[in-house]
Design a protein around this motif. Sequence first.
Motif, mmCIF file in Angstrom:
data_model
loop_
_atom_site.group_PDB
_atom_site.id
_atom_site.type_symbol
_atom_site.label_atom_id
_atom_site.label_comp_id
_atom_site.label_asym_id
_atom_site.label_seq_id
_atom_site.Cartn_x
_atom_site.Cartn_y
_atom_site.Cartn_z
ATOM 1 N N MET A 109 0.826 -1.210 0.000
ATOM 2 C CA MET A 109 0.000 0.000 0.000
ATOM 3 C C MET A 109 0.860 1.260 0.000
ATOM 4 S SD MET A 109 -3.046 -0.954 -0.309
ATOM 5 C CE MET A 109 -3.720 0.683 -0.178
ATOM 6 N N SER A 119 2.441 1.557 -3.571
ATOM 7 C CA SER A 119 1.517 2.043 -4.605
ATOM 8 C C SER A 119 1.005 3.448 -4.272
ATOM 9 C CB SER A 119 0.350 1.065 -4.806
ATOM 10 O OG SER A 119 -0.422 0.934 -3.633
ATOM 11 N N GLY A 120 0.832 3.742 -2.993
ATOM 12 C CA GLY A 120 0.388 5.080 -2.593
ATOM 13 C C GLY A 120 1.422 6.140 -2.927
ATOM 14 N N ARG A 145 -4.628 -0.750 -9.135
ATOM 15 C CA ARG A 145 -3.891 -1.706 -8.308
ATOM 16 C C ARG A 145 -3.938 -1.272 -6.840
ATOM 17 N NH1 ARG A 145 1.680 -3.028 -10.464
ATOM 18 N NH2 ARG A 145 0.420 -4.392 -11.753
ATOM 19 N N HIS A 146 -3.752 0.021 -6.589
ATOM 20 C CA HIS A 146 -3.800 0.549 -5.217
ATOM 21 C C HIS A 146 -5.182 0.298 -4.604
ATOM 22 C CE1 HIS A 146 -2.610 3.135 -1.877
ATOM 23 N NE2 HIS A 146 -3.766 3.748 -1.983
ATOM 24 N N LYS A 147 -6.204 0.499 -5.387
ATOM 25 C CA LYS A 147 -7.580 0.290 -4.918
ATOM 26 C C LYS A 147 -7.810 -1.191 -4.568
ATOM 27 C CE LYS A 147 -12.250 1.470 -6.410
ATOM 28 N NZ LYS A 147 -13.036 2.089 -7.493
ATOM 29 N N LEU A 196 1.227 6.864 -6.554
ATOM 30 C CA LEU A 196 0.090 7.739 -6.842
ATOM 31 C C LEU A 196 0.402 9.186 -6.489
ATOM 32 C CD1 LEU A 196 -3.058 5.715 -5.710
ATOM 33 C CD2 LEU A 196 -2.601 6.632 -7.986
ATOM 34 N N GLY A 238 -5.838 -2.054 -1.535
ATOM 35 C CA GLY A 238 -6.490 -1.456 -0.374
ATOM 36 C C GLY A 238 -7.661 -2.287 0.114
ATOM 37 N N VAL A 240 -1.189 3.213 -11.509
ATOM 38 C CA VAL A 240 -1.207 2.303 -10.371
ATOM 39 C C VAL A 240 -2.505 2.450 -9.544
ATOM 40 C CG1 VAL A 240 -0.057 3.782 -8.670
ATOM 41 C CG2 VAL A 240 0.350 1.331 -8.652
ATOM 42 N N TYR A 241 -3.391 3.368 -9.945
ATOM 43 C CA TYR A 241 -4.605 3.631 -9.155
ATOM 44 C C TYR A 241 -5.449 2.373 -8.942
ATOM 45 C CZ TYR A 241 -9.110 5.324 -7.626
ATOM 46 O OH TYR A 241 -10.269 5.498 -6.913
#
Length: 130
Positions: A85, A88-89, A102-104, A92, A107, A99-100
Amino acid sequence: MPTWLMQTQSFLIVALMIYGITQHKTRLKHVKIMSSAMIWDVILILQIELSRSAILKASKAMGNPMLLNIHVSIAVTTVLFYGLMVWSGRKLLAGDQKVYNRHKLLGRTTMVLRILTLATSFLAVAEPAA
């Protein structure tokens, strides 16, 4: 440290994470809340280790109740997902919108893992019936 205090902290961490998720559109607030929740969770793990020698107990997996082993596995996986997290954060925050999604997904998975950690913690610390 009493079990009820650790359980209360664990519950508050999950509540803080849920609140942080609701703030995802306010990026800076989201980042601060989620970072705080993850740091608090790692501090909680350190509290558990210092008060219960959790790593030593977890290393004796063959002699532990299965539920404790499941709880420890989920908890360790959750912390590994915290790393993903953060990775990827940070991408972002640097402007990498690829990567949005993937981050979601990470998460959502992290949140499910953290809720499972909370749920199994109640069962893992319960005294076995005599």
